[in-house]
Every structure is written in structure tokens, then in C-alpha cells.
Design an enzyme around this catalytic site. Structure first.
Site, PDB file in Angstrom:
ATOM      1  N   SER A   1       0.820  -1.206   0.000  1.00 55.62           N
ATOM      2  CA  SER A   1       0.000   0.000   0.000  1.00 55.62           C
ATOM      3  C   SER A   1       0.857   1.261   0.000  1.00 55.62           C
ATOM      4  O   SER A   1       0.358   2.349  -0.271  1.00 55.62           O
ATOM      5  CB  SER A   1      -0.942   0.013   1.207  1.00 55.62           C
ATOM      6  OG  SER A   1      -0.257   0.379   2.362  1.00 55.62           O
TER       7      SER A   1
ATOM      8  N   LYS B   1       0.877   4.390   6.974  1.00 56.01           N
ATOM      9  CA  LYS B   1       0.145   5.256   6.039  1.00 56.01           C
ATOM     10  C   LYS B   1       0.656   6.701   6.112  1.00 56.01           C
ATOM     11  O   LYS B   1       1.338   7.082   7.059  1.00 56.01           O
ATOM     12  CB  LYS B   1      -1.346   5.265   6.396  1.00 56.01           C
ATOM     13  CG  LYS B   1      -2.091   3.967   6.145  1.00 56.01           C
ATOM     14  CD  LYS B   1      -2.447   3.822   4.681  1.00 56.01           C
ATOM     15  CE  LYS B   1      -3.332   2.595   4.455  1.00 56.01           C
ATOM     16  NZ  LYS B   1      -2.705   1.334   4.896  1.00 56.01           N
TER      17      LYS B   1
END
Lengths: 205, 205
Positions: free
Chosen positions: B123, B164
Site C-alpha cells: 500500500s 500510512k
DNA sequence: TGTATTAGAGTACATTTGTTCCTTGATTAA
DNA sequence: TTAATCAAGGAACAAATGTACTCTAATACA
């Protein structure tokens, strides 16, 4: 003073502890009791022994009885960064598993002649090597041990040095970028000098 | 044996050197001559002295004369990897400029409480953080010092931990992947605990 | 072959060094 | 005040330890 593991030290004990710590840092070996005696301005080794016993009881130091200069600081010995587990990068999956291994980056430093290069440009972007990254390279003597797909730093005399994937097919050398915007470079074996192959990538944020 | 700095060692010298190195690694202090004598299967300290002198002459060890257990390995103390210059990743541009700086990776080890995580998933691929990479994180106490765009490891209780981009807009926290395949996560301030922010990326090939 | 060099054994010695015992003085608690 | 506790001094001891010396055997060399 760093370590105050529960119990506190007297001023004398603390002073001795700090002096020992500094001595070990400077000389790489433990001082003798008489050296400590002199450093503390005492005229008898007995008080030092007393303080050492206390430091030992409180878990600050240890030594081998009867052996000279075997004193050791029972410090937090950091020889690596604790690896706390793995982390999801693609949704929320798992939590720290608290794996207690250590990431020993220093091991790569032991290898002789490793060198670093700063990466300029984005031709290796698909290999996750970005502009500004440091690449750690291991010197190469010959190109025969190189496997196809290895990332190498190659010098083409007169042109320059570049970081590319290495491929060998039918007597030809191909240097390929990890970026479709760049075309592969085709070279003869004797046109290219390989300086090193990629060991690791290091990026400081 | 690692160090062969010009001069070679005899088998006996080499064996002694390696034994000392291992002893120091295990016990954190130098062995005494008689310990070396026993370890080498000798019955007299004299041969050890001779070998030590040779090791000293060739620059492998040093000690303080007359002092017990003060022997020190004159190892290659590497506290940095030489940065030889920059390299093109996008065409053939320049050659090693032979910049003699040092990449001091160890500096990041000095910071307390730094920890490492293994990355799972892709990701963050557009931030050049790939599956299997190690991310070195610095612990965070609060989220107020976080700037938008920082890469953080965040835990959402009951769900898990993830790596993230951090954004804060209008009282809301947004955790965004560096991969268009993943949607941003929107959270309230009190729904998330930040464990650390990204210091560096380490990838071994 | 004979000589030079080197490694090892054996011995001995002086220093370093950890440890123990006893005494003294200061500080503290009853 | 008096007794108790503790740090420090002083002295001494035994073990650990580095060092020096001689002698012998093995090895290398010319």
C-alpha cells in the site's frame, strides 16, 4: 547517570559508576580497583570494594571474582534496533506481534570495502529506489559471478556511471532501467566496468 | 579471519587472533596470557607472548604494558560507510566524484527507543516502501506535532496497525495509502493511536 | 651438511591486583 | 550520652598476571 533501575545510588556510588563508564568508553577495558581508588581520591582499595559490591547488588555491574579487570557494566547493550513485528501496508490487518529480534544494520558494515552512492534520477523507481536514496554497494572484481537481474553500478568509460539491472545474453551486456521511460543499454563485455552490486537501500526521511 | 592488512599471519598467530576475538565477544573483556596459553594447548606463556608481539607488530592488537587484560583488537572501527559520490539513475551522466563523506547509519541508532517494523503489503509502494522492507520508526507521544504528509504507523484499536500517510483536516484524521488501489481511511482523533513516525527505510537485497 | 632462525618448554621474578582483616573516625539512632 | 552503623585508612596476603631469561627441538636456508 542513565540507569536508575529501581534502587538509587549514593553520591559516591554514582560518581564511581560514571567514572568507570567513562573509563571503559575511553580505554575499551575495565579499570583496576586501585585505579578507581586513585580516581576517587582515596588511599585504600577497601572503600572501592564496598562501593563495587553495592553497585553489583543493585545490578549495575558484574565481574569475575578474583580476575583482574573483568568488570562489566550491566548496561542496556544495544547491538541492533528491536524489530517489534510487522505492519500492514494494505489495509488494517495485524498488530505488533512483538517479535524480539534485532535488526542488525551494523553487520553490513563489517563487510570490507562497502561503499555508498547517492542516487540521482528516477530510472530505478520501479525497483523502489528513489531519487536521493543511498545505495550501499559491494565491490565487484569480475562480472562472471553476476546473475541476471542483479542491480549493479556500471561504468562505461567516457560516458559515466549508472545504476541499472544487469542482464547478460549471448555475449552482450544489457543494462536495463526499472522505468519504462528508459530504454535498455546494449554493450559489449569489454565496454563496461562493474563497480559494485547492490547490497541495500537506505533512505532517511 | 577478516583483517589481512598487507602482512599475513602464521597459522598459529591467526588461530590465536581468532580465539581472542571470540573470547572478547563472549566475555566483553580481554583474556589473560595464561588463558590464551591453555586455549592454545601450550604449557608455557612464552610462545603466546611471542605471538602477541607479532600480532602487535602487524597492527592487529595493542595493549598497555604491564597491565592485566588490557589487550585490545585494533579492528577496523567503521562508524560510517564512505560515500563515493552520486550515481545516475536515468541515463549515463556523471562519474564518481569521490566525495569523501561518510554515511553514518549508526547515528540513527543513538536515538533512544527507535524500533523497526517489517512491511507487509504494497500500500506504500508509491512512496517507494515495498513489501519486505524494514521501516525504522521513532516513537510518538502525541499527534499534535505531526505534519500532514508524514508517514506514520497508526493503530486503530480492535483493527490493527498500519503504515500510512498522515493528514489532518477539520478535526478528522485521514490515513492515506501511497497506492491508488487503496482508499483513504477517515477517523476521529480519539479513534487512533500513533505509534511512531518514519525515520528511515532499510532494504537488504 | 652445517648454520641461522624460529617456536616452544621451562623457570623465575616482579608487579599488578583482588581480597580480607583490623582499626579509626564520623554520623546516626535510641 | 551511648551504642550502633558505616565509610575510610592501613596493612597484609595470595593469586593472577605480564615479562624476561635460558635451553631445546624443529625448521629453513645456503
Amino acid at each position: 547517570m542513565i540507569k536508575y533501575s529501581g534502587e538509587n545510588l549514593t553520591e559516591a556510588q554514582n560518581e564511581l559508576y560514571e567514572w568507570i563508564r567513562d573509563y571503559v568508553r575511553d580505554f575499551q577495558h575495565s579499570p583496576s580497583i586501585r585505579q578507581m581508588m586513585n580516581a576517587m581520591g582515596l588511599k585504600s582499595p577497601a572503600p572501592i570494594q564496598s562501593r563495587l559490591k553495592h553497585l553489583q547488588d543493585k545490578g549495575f555491574i558484574s565481574w569475575q571474582e578474583g580476575k583482574a579487570r573483568t568488570l562489566k557494566l550491566v548496561d542496556e547493550i544495544i547491538d541492533g534496533i528491536p524489530i517489534k513485528g510487522s505492519i500492514a501496508a494494505g489495509g488494517l490487518i495485524e498488530t505488533f506481534s512483538d517479535v524480539q529480534e534485532n535488526l542488525d544494520v551494523t553487520e553490513i558494515f563489517k563487510k570490507k570495502d562497502v561503499f555508498a552512492l547517492t542516487v540521482n534520477g528516477d530510472s530505478m523507481i520501479d525497483a523502489c529506489i528513489a531519487d536521493g536514496d543511498m545505495v550501499l554497494m559491494e565491490p565487484l572484481r569480475d562480472s562472471y559471478s553476476l546473475k541476471n537481474g542483479t542491480i549493479v553500478s556500471a561504468m562505461v568509460p567516457g560516458l559515466g556511471t549508472t545504476l541499472k539491472y544487469f542482464f547478460k545474453r549471448g555475449g552482450k551486456i544489457y543494462l536495463e532501467a526499472a522505468n519504462p521511460a528508459y530504454d535498455p543499454i546494449e554493450l559489449n563485455l569489454d565496454e563496461v566496468i562493474f563497480q559494485g552490486k547492490l547490497l541495500a537501500v537506505w533512505r532517511k526521511v
